[in-house]
Design an enzyme around this catalytic site. Sequence first.
Site, PDB file in Angstrom:
ATOM      1  N   ILE A 149       0.874  -1.170   0.000  1.00 39.80           N
ATOM      2  CA  ILE A 149       0.000   0.000   0.000  1.00 39.80           C
ATOM      3  C   ILE A 149       0.908   1.216   0.000  1.00 39.80           C
ATOM      4  O   ILE A 149       2.071   1.144   0.403  1.00 39.80           O
ATOM      5  CB  ILE A 149      -0.983   0.023   1.200  1.00 39.80           C
ATOM      6  CG1 ILE A 149      -0.247  -0.109   2.538  1.00 39.80           C
ATOM      7  CG2 ILE A 149      -2.031  -1.058   1.056  1.00 39.80           C
ATOM      8  CD1 ILE A 149      -1.186  -0.043   3.751  1.00 39.80           C
ATOM      9  N   ASP A 150       0.391   2.339  -0.462  1.00 40.45           N
ATOM     10  CA  ASP A 150       1.209   3.540  -0.614  1.00 40.45           C
ATOM     11  C   ASP A 150       1.716   4.059   0.726  1.00 40.45           C
ATOM     12  O   ASP A 150       1.117   3.799   1.777  1.00 40.45           O
ATOM     13  CB  ASP A 150       0.407   4.643  -1.309  1.00 40.45           C
ATOM     14  CG  ASP A 150      -0.039   4.252  -2.703  1.00 40.45           C
ATOM     15  OD1 ASP A 150       0.674   3.462  -3.346  1.00 40.45           O
ATOM     16  OD2 ASP A 150      -1.096   4.743  -3.145  1.00 40.45           O
ATOM     17  N   LYS A 151       2.791   4.815   0.668  1.00 41.93           N
ATOM     18  CA  LYS A 151       3.411   5.364   1.873  1.00 41.93           C
ATOM     19  C   LYS A 151       2.398   6.068   2.775  1.00 41.93           C
ATOM     20  O   LYS A 151       2.375   5.863   3.992  1.00 41.93           O
ATOM     21  CB  LYS A 151       4.517   6.345   1.474  1.00 41.93           C
ATOM     22  CG  LYS A 151       5.145   7.091   2.651  1.00 41.93           C
ATOM     23  CD  LYS A 151       6.071   8.192   2.170  1.00 41.93           C
ATOM     24  CE  LYS A 151       6.547   9.034   3.341  1.00 41.93           C
ATOM     25  NZ  LYS A 151       7.339  10.200   2.906  1.00 41.93           N
TER      26      LYS A 151
END
Length: 305
Positions: free
Chosen positions: A138-140
């Site tokens: 998942i994105d930062k």
Amino acid sequence: METYKYKITNESHVGQRIDKLLSDFNKEWSRSQLQDWIKEGLVKVNEKVIKSNYKVKMNDQIIVTEKEVVEADILPENLNLDIYYEDEDVAVVYKPKGMVVHPSPGHYTETLVNGLMYQIKDLSGINGEIRPGIVHRIDKDTSGLLMVAKNDIAHRGLVEQLMDKMVKRKYTALVHGNIPHDYGTIDAPIGRNKNDRQSMAVVDDGKDAITHFNVLEHLKDYTLIECQLETGRTHQIRVHMKYIGYPLVGDPKYGPKKTLDIGGQALHAGVIGFEQPVTHQYIEKSIDLPKEFKDLLEDIRHRDA
């Protein structure tokens, strides 16, 4: 080092900058990466070193020597990760907002992988030294739950479930605008944005991408929604919601210029469900919204009151 050879025979390629053209030829290469290779003399035209602004000519012979990536030693770090489930084969771990999932060039510490290496004895090795145990990401600036593989058998099993669309993944998102219907499905292919190599977009030649959503709450200028992924493309929810005109609040890449400054998109991976690949037991874990997301909603509700 691997070598790639190209000959310019297509009239439409003539006059294009070589860094842009090569990034179109090989989607794995970014323009900035190619510019570095050109400076190092790893890209030659007609056996001569060129500059990144070189414009190709008909019958040019291009040779690209792909630079090997040297993987750094990834060290365990005590990051006090919250592990919500663990057995001999798999784990479910919480990634807080602001934490990168795995190391990347110039960023080798304080990632989820560093923390996993400290807290979990064994991790799968299929994704290499730099991404042990990592099955999906998942994105930062997205918070939430991730599956982790502790051995290669489990890793392959979890990847197969992802490919077969058998993994349950639900996200909570806050978007701009008021969605007039209670639920919907976005079926639109996603690929590299042809005008910005660092972002994704809905494109005709992209990979299949399907997002289901339903409305949880209508706010004055925003809508709180739950999204369920059928596929797992890069930035899928962020791209799809922008595509239908309801971009995520706080999204620095896909959101509107006038959005709330909350340090990244309001997106939380709250539910993960899958079959344990060895015992075949169904495992589903959920986690409530993080405090900063709850506080954001309360602030908006208070303003609207």
